[in-house]
Design a protein around this motif. Sequence first.
Motif, PDB file in Angstrom:
ATOM      1  N   PHE A 219      -3.018  13.276   9.789  1.00 15.96           N
ATOM      2  CA  PHE A 219      -2.340  12.537   8.723  1.00 15.96           C
ATOM      3  C   PHE A 219      -0.875  12.949   8.693  1.00 15.96           C
ATOM      4  O   PHE A 219      -0.560  14.140   8.663  1.00 15.96           O
ATOM      5  N   ASP A 220      -0.004  11.951   8.683  1.00 15.92           N
ATOM      6  CA  ASP A 220       1.421  12.219   8.758  1.00 15.92           C
ATOM      7  C   ASP A 220       1.942  12.869   7.475  1.00 15.92           C
ATOM      8  O   ASP A 220       2.827  13.723   7.521  1.00 15.92           O
ATOM      9  N   LYS A 221       1.389  12.445   6.336  1.00 12.25           N
ATOM     10  CA  LYS A 221       1.847  13.001   5.060  1.00 12.25           C
ATOM     11  C   LYS A 221       0.636  13.250   4.177  1.00 12.25           C
ATOM     12  O   LYS A 221       0.089  12.330   3.575  1.00 12.25           O
ATOM     13  N   LEU A 222       0.206  14.499   4.120  1.00 13.63           N
ATOM     14  CA  LEU A 222      -0.939  14.877   3.313  1.00 13.63           C
ATOM     15  C   LEU A 222      -0.438  15.301   1.934  1.00 13.63           C
ATOM     16  O   LEU A 222       0.163  16.370   1.776  1.00 13.63           O
ATOM     17  N   THR A 223      -0.654  14.458   0.943  1.00 12.04           N
ATOM     18  CA  THR A 223      -0.137  14.736  -0.395  1.00 12.04           C
ATOM     19  C   THR A 223      -1.060  15.637  -1.207  1.00 12.04           C
ATOM     20  O   THR A 223      -0.638  16.234  -2.200  1.00 12.04           O
TER      21      THR A 223
ATOM     22  N   SER B  34     -11.285  20.677   8.146  1.00 16.83           N
ATOM     23  CA  SER B  34     -10.426  21.663   7.505  1.00 16.83           C
ATOM     24  C   SER B  34      -9.059  21.060   7.224  1.00 16.83           C
ATOM     25  O   SER B  34      -8.703  20.004   7.763  1.00 16.83           O
ATOM     26  N   ARG B  35      -8.291  21.743   6.411  1.00  9.41           N
ATOM     27  CA  ARG B  35      -6.925  21.298   6.168  1.00  9.41           C
ATOM     28  C   ARG B  35      -6.127  21.276   7.477  1.00  9.41           C
ATOM     29  O   ARG B  35      -5.339  20.361   7.717  1.00  9.41           O
ATOM     30  N   ARG B  36      -6.346  22.267   8.313  1.00 11.21           N
ATOM     31  CA  ARG B  36      -5.624  22.324   9.588  1.00 11.21           C
ATOM     32  C   ARG B  36      -5.934  21.086  10.436  1.00 11.21           C
ATOM     33  O   ARG B  36      -5.032  20.473  11.008  1.00 11.21           O
TER      34      ARG B  36
ATOM     35  N   LEU C 187       0.840  -1.205   0.000  1.00 13.34           N
ATOM     36  CA  LEU C 187       0.000   0.000   0.000  1.00 13.34           C
ATOM     37  C   LEU C 187       0.872   1.251   0.000  1.00 13.34           C
ATOM     38  O   LEU C 187       1.648   1.492   0.929  1.00 13.34           O
ATOM     39  N   LYS C 188       0.718   2.073  -1.038  1.00  5.84           N
ATOM     40  CA  LYS C 188       1.548   3.262  -1.191  1.00  5.84           C
ATOM     41  C   LYS C 188       0.840   4.559  -0.818  1.00  5.84           C
ATOM     42  O   LYS C 188       1.504   5.572  -0.566  1.00  5.84           O
ATOM     43  N   GLY C 189      -0.470   4.552  -0.812  1.00  8.74           N
ATOM     44  CA  GLY C 189      -1.190   5.773  -0.491  1.00  8.74           C
ATOM     45  C   GLY C 189      -2.683   5.546  -0.475  1.00  8.74           C
ATOM     46  O   GLY C 189      -3.187   4.525  -0.958  1.00  8.74           O
ATOM     47  N   ILE C 190      -3.416   6.519   0.092  1.00  8.82           N
ATOM     48  CA  ILE C 190      -4.867   6.440   0.147  1.00  8.82           C
ATOM     49  C   ILE C 190      -5.469   7.787  -0.246  1.00  8.82           C
ATOM     50  O   ILE C 190      -4.819   8.825  -0.158  1.00  8.82           O
TER      51      ILE C 190
ATOM     52  N   PRO D 195       0.799   7.914   3.185  1.00  5.43           N
ATOM     53  CA  PRO D 195       0.488   9.151   2.459  1.00  5.43           C
ATOM     54  C   PRO D 195      -0.974   9.192   2.041  1.00  5.43           C
ATOM     55  O   PRO D 195      -1.537   8.176   1.607  1.00  5.43           O
ATOM     56  N   ALA D 196      -1.585  10.371   2.169  1.00  3.58           N
ATOM     57  CA  ALA D 196      -3.030  10.469   1.956  1.00  3.58           C
ATOM     58  C   ALA D 196      -3.406  11.751   1.244  1.00  3.58           C
ATOM     59  O   ALA D 196      -2.778  12.793   1.411  1.00  3.58           O
TER      60      ALA D 196
END
Length: 385
Positions: free
Chosen positions: A348-352, A340-342, A196-199, A326-327
């Motif tokens: 989420f550790d890595k919001l792509t 919200s984005r905040r 699994l590389k991303g969601i 990554p999400a």
Amino acid sequence: MTSDITPFILDIPQSDLDDLTSRLDRIRWPDPSPIEDGRQGPPLHKIKALVDYWRTSYDWRRCEADLNALGQSRTEIDGIGIHFLHIRSEHEDAMPLLMTHGWPGSVLEFRHVIDPLVNPTAHGGTAKDAFHLVIPSMPGFGFSGKPEVPGWNTSRNAGAWAALMARLGYDRWVAQGGDWGAMVTLTLGHMCPPGLKGIHLNFVPFQPTEAEVAQASDEEKAMLANAGRYDAEYSGYMKLMSTRPQSVAFGLSDSPVALAAWIYALFQDVSDSGGDPETVFSHDEIIDDIMLYWLPNAGPSSARLYWESMQAMRQGGMPQAKVPTPAGISMFAGEQIRLSRRWAESRFDKLTHFAEHASGGHFAALEAPDLLVSDIRDTIRTLRL
């Protein structure tokens, strides 16, 4: 092993369709509500119009042919039969994408995004945006098997999906979902199964912290108000199925109109349609979805997912750690529960990718397919390397 996968061809017996026709010909309608504006549930005239179309104009064989043309299969995982669509792209190096529906959705929820994702060069993308699609019916839904033992919650679903992707031979893949499909996909993001590389999520279940509520911006306060309205006005179906799913099971199994009204209520309440779902969905789209519950008698078994998942929540709750996978996230204005984005960045550790859209609702793949496709492409583009 791929040898454990068998083709699945739908051919519903005519006797089942005749039985449905007979039931639709013998409806005992309720009285109109004193408030026929949707606040007490679907208005009588709306359901009568839907059922009239169902009786006189709807063609199940068209839907059946569409599903068969997409390519259906079945396999057994963890003791239960799993029905799924498997649509491979002709583009070299296409990324396998697992897409999971929710309730009252089905594999047909993705009908408008399938070709753009599989054949991007025909829909404004490039060959590097191509996906192979795996779209399963969750246990208890559609033409998957019905759980006969307790414990089939979203975590167990996620484990089955990881096994499915391994069985298909995919060692690099990504996942997407909304509604319960988002819960399954989010669980996969926490599990980090091999490959699994991303969601990507178009719905994010979460509970705001006291600090987030106290420090909410005006936009975030509006999100909290919408979530409160959902809980107070629209969530009766969820509370019933989370506590007494068998109470509603008898009506969902015996009456096609009860099933149709139960499902229609969600198209009415959580789509970006102002309570008028026919402005967003065709009668064919709504009834196709209902048929994937009626024909396999999946109304009762799908309802039990709420009870199973509520039991799991009470025992362990949602993971508190950030999602390490990554999400990407899409927030549609008509979605009742948004963040919200905040708030997303704290979970989420890595919001792509994070996108907010002025239109579209809970059924994003049906309501705003172009926007959803674009967001999925943007989310996964950097993860293909």
